[in-house]
Design an enzyme around this catalytic site. Sequence first.
Site, PDB file in Angstrom:
ATOM      1  N   ASP A 187      18.144  -0.313  -3.967  1.00 32.93           N
ATOM      2  CA  ASP A 187      17.202  -0.058  -5.069  1.00 32.93           C
ATOM      3  C   ASP A 187      16.033  -1.036  -4.995  1.00 32.93           C
ATOM      4  OD1 ASP A 187      16.277   1.270  -7.274  1.00 32.93           O
ATOM      5  OD2 ASP A 187      17.850   0.650  -8.650  1.00 32.93           O
ATOM      6  N   HIS A 209      23.114   0.132 -15.525  1.00 34.26           N
ATOM      7  CA  HIS A 209      22.124  -0.114 -14.459  1.00 34.26           C
ATOM      8  C   HIS A 209      20.773  -0.280 -15.152  1.00 34.26           C
ATOM      9  CE1 HIS A 209      20.473   1.062 -10.297  1.00 34.26           C
ATOM     10  NE2 HIS A 209      19.410   1.212 -11.063  1.00 34.26           N
ATOM     11  N   CYS A 254      11.364   1.934  -8.720  1.00 35.65           N
ATOM     12  CA  CYS A 254      11.782   3.255  -8.272  1.00 35.65           C
ATOM     13  C   CYS A 254      10.546   3.991  -7.805  1.00 35.65           C
ATOM     14  CB  CYS A 254      12.471   4.024  -9.399  1.00 35.65           C
ATOM     15  SG  CYS A 254      12.878   5.709  -8.907  1.00 35.65           S
TER      16      CYS A 254
HETATM   17  P1  HMG Z   1      13.755  18.500   0.012  1.00 41.70           P
HETATM   18  O1  HMG Z   1      12.417  18.368   0.715  1.00 41.70           O
HETATM   19  O2  HMG Z   1      13.824  19.363  -1.208  1.00 41.70           O
HETATM   20  O3  HMG Z   1      14.947  18.890   0.994  1.00 41.70           O
HETATM   21  O4  HMG Z   1      14.247  17.042  -0.349  1.00 41.70           O
HETATM   22  P2  HMG Z   1      15.199  19.998   2.020  1.00 41.70           P
HETATM   23  O5  HMG Z   1      16.666  20.249   2.010  1.00 41.70           O
HETATM   24  O6  HMG Z   1      14.249  21.171   1.836  1.00 41.70           O
HETATM   25  O7  HMG Z   1      14.829  19.271   3.399  1.00 41.70           O
HETATM   26  C1  HMG Z   1      13.517  18.864   3.724  1.00 41.70           C
HETATM   27  C2  HMG Z   1      13.562  17.960   4.935  1.00 41.70           C
HETATM   28  O8  HMG Z   1      14.292  16.774   4.658  1.00 41.70           O
HETATM   29  C3  HMG Z   1      14.247  18.610   6.141  1.00 41.70           C
HETATM   30  O9  HMG Z   1      13.640  18.044   7.311  1.00 41.70           O
HETATM   31  C4  HMG Z   1      15.654  18.070   6.024  1.00 41.70           C
HETATM   32  O10 HMG Z   1      16.339  18.057   7.259  1.00 41.70           O
HETATM   33  C5  HMG Z   1      15.415  16.657   5.535  1.00 41.70           C
HETATM   34  P3  HMG Z   1      12.465  18.808   8.105  1.00 41.70           P
HETATM   35  O11 HMG Z   1      13.084  20.124   8.485  1.00 41.70           O
HETATM   36  O12 HMG Z   1      11.312  18.948   7.116  1.00 41.70           O
HETATM   37  O13 HMG Z   1      12.147  17.875   9.253  1.00 41.70           O
HETATM   38  N1  HMG Z   1      16.538  16.110   4.793  1.00 41.70           N
HETATM   39  C6  HMG Z   1      17.081  14.894   5.038  1.00 41.70           C
HETATM   40  N2  HMG Z   1      16.798  13.945   5.941  1.00 41.70           N
HETATM   41  C7  HMG Z   1      17.553  12.827   5.940  1.00 41.70           C
HETATM   42  N3  HMG Z   1      18.552  12.626   5.061  1.00 41.70           N
HETATM   43  C8  HMG Z   1      18.875  13.561   4.151  1.00 41.70           C
HETATM   44  C9  HMG Z   1      18.125  14.756   4.115  1.00 41.70           C
HETATM   45  N4  HMG Z   1      18.162  15.855   3.352  1.00 41.70           N
HETATM   46  C10 HMG Z   1      17.202  16.674   3.768  1.00 41.70           C
HETATM   47  N5  HMG Z   1      19.872  13.337   3.292  1.00 41.70           N
HETATM   48  C11 HMG Z   1      15.941  15.400  -0.814  1.00 41.70           C
HETATM   49  C12 HMG Z   1      15.482  16.831  -1.032  1.00 41.70           C
HETATM   50  C13 HMG Z   1      17.062  15.120  -1.803  1.00 41.70           C
HETATM   51  C14 HMG Z   1      16.430  15.242   0.612  1.00 41.70           C
HETATM   52  C15 HMG Z   1      14.729  14.473  -1.048  1.00 41.70           C
HETATM   53  O14 HMG Z   1      14.152  14.783  -2.278  1.00 41.70           O
HETATM   54  C16 HMG Z   1      15.124  13.018  -1.026  1.00 41.70           C
HETATM   55  O15 HMG Z   1      15.524  12.489   0.002  1.00 41.70           O
HETATM   56  N6  HMG Z   1      14.962  12.335  -2.143  1.00 41.70           N
HETATM   57  C17 HMG Z   1      15.387  10.934  -2.224  1.00 41.70           C
HETATM   58  C18 HMG Z   1      14.833  10.302  -3.412  1.00 41.70           C
HETATM   59  C19 HMG Z   1      15.350   8.889  -3.511  1.00 41.70           C
HETATM   60  O16 HMG Z   1      15.967   8.326  -2.624  1.00 41.70           O
HETATM   61  N7  HMG Z   1      15.029   8.274  -4.654  1.00 41.70           N
HETATM   62  C20 HMG Z   1      15.423   6.942  -4.939  1.00 41.70           C
HETATM   63  C21 HMG Z   1      16.895   6.801  -5.191  1.00 41.70           C
HETATM   64  S1  HMG Z   1      17.397   7.269  -6.840  1.00 41.70           S
HETATM   65  C22 HMG Z   1      17.090   5.860  -7.790  1.00 41.70           C
HETATM   66  O17 HMG Z   1      16.504   4.931  -7.332  1.00 41.70           O
HETATM   67  C23 HMG Z   1      17.670   5.767  -9.188  1.00 41.70           C
HETATM   68  C24 HMG Z   1      18.893   4.896  -9.280  1.00 41.70           C
HETATM   69  O18 HMG Z   1      18.609   3.574  -8.837  1.00 41.70           O
HETATM   70  C25 HMG Z   1      19.392   4.835 -10.728  1.00 41.70           C
HETATM   71  C26 HMG Z   1      18.329   4.450 -11.738  1.00 41.70           C
HETATM   72  O19 HMG Z   1      17.546   3.515 -11.527  1.00 41.70           O
HETATM   73  O20 HMG Z   1      18.315   5.102 -12.765  1.00 41.70           O
HETATM   74  C27 HMG Z   1      20.029   5.433  -8.415  1.00 41.70           C
HETATM   75 MG    MG Z   2      17.557   2.016 -10.079  1.00 41.16          MG
END
Ligand code: HMG
Ligand code: MG
Length: 300
Positions: free
Chosen positions: A16, A207, A240
């Site tokens: 994070d 968190h 974030c």
């Molecule tokens: P999308 O674009 O809707 O996904 O993203 P998709 O299924 O259409 O795939 C698009 C592309 O991403 C494809 O590649 C997939 O292969 C690839 P392309 O054909 O374009 O080359 N792909 C991936 N690559 C690597 N790893 C994967 C993966 N999945 C698909 N797992 C997706 C949907 C969920 C993947 C995207 O929106 C994403 O990765 N989001 C991540 C956001 C994130 O990490 N945010 C921060 C964490 S959450 C947070 O911080 C909050 C927390 O701390 C709690 C709080 O503070 O409240 C937890």
């Molecule tokens: Mg967080």
Amino acid sequence: MNLPKSARLVEVGPRDGLQNEKQPISVADKVRLVDDLSAAGLSYIEVGSFVSPKWVPQMAGSSEVFAQIQQRPGITYAALAPNMKGFEAALTAGVREVAVFAAASEAFSQKNINCSIGESLERFVPLMDAARQQGIRVRGYVSCVLGCPYEGEVRAEQVASVAKELYAMGCYEVSLGDTIGTGTAGATRHLFNVVGRDIPRNLLAGHFHDTYGQALANIYASLQEGINVFDSSVAGLGGCPYAKGASGNVATEDVLYLLNGLGIDTGIDMGRLIQAGARICAVLDKPNGSRVARARQANT
Ligand code: HMG
Ligand code: MG
């Protein structure tokens, strides 16, 4: 007052914290941070995430980081996985515990993971099945539990309904995330009261991001509600990428200081923790976000 006797801190700095940094951070520096945190006595470290590198470029090297850290017995090294693709990549990297994340607000869900809350929960079903088969434990997060950057107020009942789904799916613990740090002690107590109707309190975690300076007060309020697992980030690293203006998680050093003062045991060594934070701040060339670390460094 009856406060918990011990607490577990889930160190989320390497994930994070670093996910929000714009500058490149080498795998070696990430590995050093995780190893420093292991040496400081953290029992749970969120090392990285297996998300799309287009969405969060900073986490792209998570497999390499997992391959190079020194894993010590008794410490959980976890990673975020948003879908099956991420889960499989995590398994290949040897990860034995993952975390899934859903939001309590529809708008945040769309911005963060490009789908609705319902769709995100559906995506977790095959992941949970696969995890069960492989003996991998899954932790669940709910974001925006005390406010959303796009929708404003979030009702505790809405948080409870998402948390309940994650719990019913098999998440062994659900962490409630105040992603934008707007929560207050009163709202925190109310939240745990409402969510605690459906999920035993010993399976809930807090968190807190410190954007409004309320995180320690919220942790104290949570302790009063019997919660004793808290996510925190060494040196207060982070934010974030999909919550503009969100500051870092509450600093692990500051939470430890609070808990030490209350006689609540964590097993963490303050001196080593401060060293770990100082080292990563030097790498990032940024001021230390922990008030305790800054005060201690000023006195040495
Ligand atoms: P999308 O674009 O809707 O996904 O993203 P998709 O299924 O259409 O795939 C698009 C592309 O991403 C494809 O590649 C997939 O292969 C690839 P392309 O054909 O374009 O080359 N792909 C991936 N690559 C690597 N790893 C994967 C993966 N999945 C698909 N797992 C997706 C949907 C969920 C993947 C995207 O929106 C994403 O990765 N989001 C991540 C956001 C994130 O990490 N945010 C921060 C964490 S959450 C947070 O911080 C909050 C927390 O701390 C709690 C709080 O503070 O409240 C937890
Ligand atoms: Mg967080």
